[in-house]
Design a protein around this motif. Sequence first.
Motif, PDB file in Angstrom:
ATOM      1  N   ARG A 159     -21.514  17.372  92.309  1.00  0.00           N
ATOM      2  CA  ARG A 159     -22.198  18.293  91.419  1.00  0.00           C
ATOM      3  C   ARG A 159     -21.194  19.232  90.755  1.00  0.00           C
ATOM      4  O   ARG A 159     -21.285  19.512  89.560  1.00  0.00           O
ATOM      5  CB  ARG A 159     -23.237  19.078  92.194  1.00  0.00           C
ATOM      6  N   GLU A 160     -20.202  19.692  91.532  1.00  0.00           N
ATOM      7  CA  GLU A 160     -19.168  20.587  90.997  1.00  0.00           C
ATOM      8  C   GLU A 160     -18.347  19.891  89.922  1.00  0.00           C
ATOM      9  O   GLU A 160     -18.063  20.473  88.878  1.00  0.00           O
ATOM     10  CB  GLU A 160     -18.265  21.036  92.141  1.00  0.00           C
ATOM     11  N   VAL A 161     -17.976  18.646  90.160  1.00  0.00           N
ATOM     12  CA  VAL A 161     -17.167  17.888  89.181  1.00  0.00           C
ATOM     13  C   VAL A 161     -17.976  17.630  87.911  1.00  0.00           C
ATOM     14  O   VAL A 161     -17.457  17.719  86.810  1.00  0.00           O
ATOM     15  CB  VAL A 161     -16.660  16.567  89.826  1.00  0.00           C
ATOM     16  N   LYS A 162     -19.260  17.316  88.063  1.00  0.00           N
ATOM     17  CA  LYS A 162     -20.116  17.051  86.892  1.00  0.00           C
ATOM     18  C   LYS A 162     -20.294  18.298  86.027  1.00  0.00           C
ATOM     19  O   LYS A 162     -20.300  18.215  84.804  1.00  0.00           O
ATOM     20  CB  LYS A 162     -21.470  16.513  87.328  1.00  0.00           C
ATOM     21  N   THR A 163     -20.477  19.453  86.657  1.00  0.00           N
ATOM     22  CA  THR A 163     -20.661  20.677  85.885  1.00  0.00           C
ATOM     23  C   THR A 163     -19.364  21.147  85.232  1.00  0.00           C
ATOM     24  O   THR A 163     -19.395  21.806  84.194  1.00  0.00           O
ATOM     25  CB  THR A 163     -21.240  21.819  86.748  1.00  0.00           C
ATOM     26  N   ALA A 164     -18.223  20.783  85.800  1.00  0.00           N
ATOM     27  CA  ALA A 164     -16.930  21.168  85.232  1.00  0.00           C
ATOM     28  C   ALA A 164     -16.587  20.315  84.018  1.00  0.00           C
ATOM     29  O   ALA A 164     -15.769  20.709  83.179  1.00  0.00           O
ATOM     30  CB  ALA A 164     -15.829  21.057  86.276  1.00  0.00           C
ATOM     31  N   SER A 165     -17.198  19.146  83.917  1.00  0.00           N
ATOM     32  CA  SER A 165     -16.878  18.234  82.802  1.00  0.00           C
ATOM     33  C   SER A 165     -17.542  18.636  81.519  1.00  0.00           C
ATOM     34  O   SER A 165     -18.468  19.270  81.375  1.00  0.00           O
ATOM     35  CB  SER A 165     -17.316  16.811  83.141  1.00  0.00           C
ATOM     36  N   ARG A 193     -12.329  15.092  96.404  1.00  0.00           N
ATOM     37  CA  ARG A 193     -12.587  15.538  95.022  1.00  0.00           C
ATOM     38  C   ARG A 193     -11.956  14.559  94.019  1.00  0.00           C
ATOM     39  O   ARG A 193     -12.564  14.227  93.000  1.00  0.00           O
ATOM     40  CB  ARG A 193     -12.031  16.946  94.822  1.00  0.00           C
ATOM     41  N   ILE A 194     -10.756  14.089  94.308  1.00  0.00           N
ATOM     42  CA  ILE A 194     -10.074  13.123  93.426  1.00  0.00           C
ATOM     43  C   ILE A 194     -10.849  11.808  93.390  1.00  0.00           C
ATOM     44  O   ILE A 194     -11.017  11.201  92.326  1.00  0.00           O
ATOM     45  CB  ILE A 194      -8.618  12.913  93.867  1.00  0.00           C
ATOM     46  N   LEU A 195     -11.330  11.359  94.549  1.00  0.00           N
ATOM     47  CA  LEU A 195     -12.126  10.132  94.591  1.00  0.00           C
ATOM     48  C   LEU A 195     -13.384  10.272  93.725  1.00  0.00           C
ATOM     49  O   LEU A 195     -13.736   9.362  92.973  1.00  0.00           O
ATOM     50  CB  LEU A 195     -12.512   9.800  96.037  1.00  0.00           C
ATOM     51  N   ILE A 196     -14.029  11.410  93.840  1.00  0.00           N
ATOM     52  CA  ILE A 196     -15.244  11.652  93.052  1.00  0.00           C
ATOM     53  C   ILE A 196     -14.911  11.675  91.565  1.00  0.00           C
ATOM     54  O   ILE A 196     -15.613  11.073  90.747  1.00  0.00           O
ATOM     55  CB  ILE A 196     -15.912  12.964  93.493  1.00  0.00           C
ATOM     56  N   ARG A 197     -13.853  12.376  91.214  1.00  0.00           N
ATOM     57  CA  ARG A 197     -13.445  12.453  89.804  1.00  0.00           C
ATOM     58  C   ARG A 197     -13.137  11.071  89.246  1.00  0.00           C
ATOM     59  O   ARG A 197     -13.418  10.777  88.087  1.00  0.00           O
ATOM     60  CB  ARG A 197     -12.208  13.350  89.677  1.00  0.00           C
ATOM     61  N   ASP A 198     -12.600  10.176  90.083  1.00  0.00           N
ATOM     62  CA  ASP A 198     -12.273   8.822  89.648  1.00  0.00           C
ATOM     63  C   ASP A 198     -13.480   7.882  89.648  1.00  0.00           C
ATOM     64  O   ASP A 198     -13.350   6.712  89.322  1.00  0.00           O
ATOM     65  CB  ASP A 198     -11.174   8.237  90.528  1.00  0.00           C
TER      66      ASP A 198
END
Length: 77
Positions: free
Chosen positions: A71-77, A27-32
């Motif tokens: 997809r989860e990280v994109k929708t949370a942003s 998740r951290i890698l994706i967020r970065d």
Amino acid sequence: MSAPTFTAALTVGELEASYPLYCKALRILIRDGVTRSKASRTVCWSRLETLHHSLPRQYRHPEQLFFLLSREVKTAS
């Protein structure tokens, strides 16, 4: 600085115990903003892949996790 080496193989139980940690790392890698191809070269990816191959009904393939978490990280942003 040399690359880390992993001399002792982890048991499935040890991998299962660390599953939330591997997901968090992914998740951290994706967020970065790390690409899937770069993420696939990480330790967390290989451990998730090992878990999937050992227990495919319980653990998703890391590539599938990558897209779900993306997809989860994109929708949370």
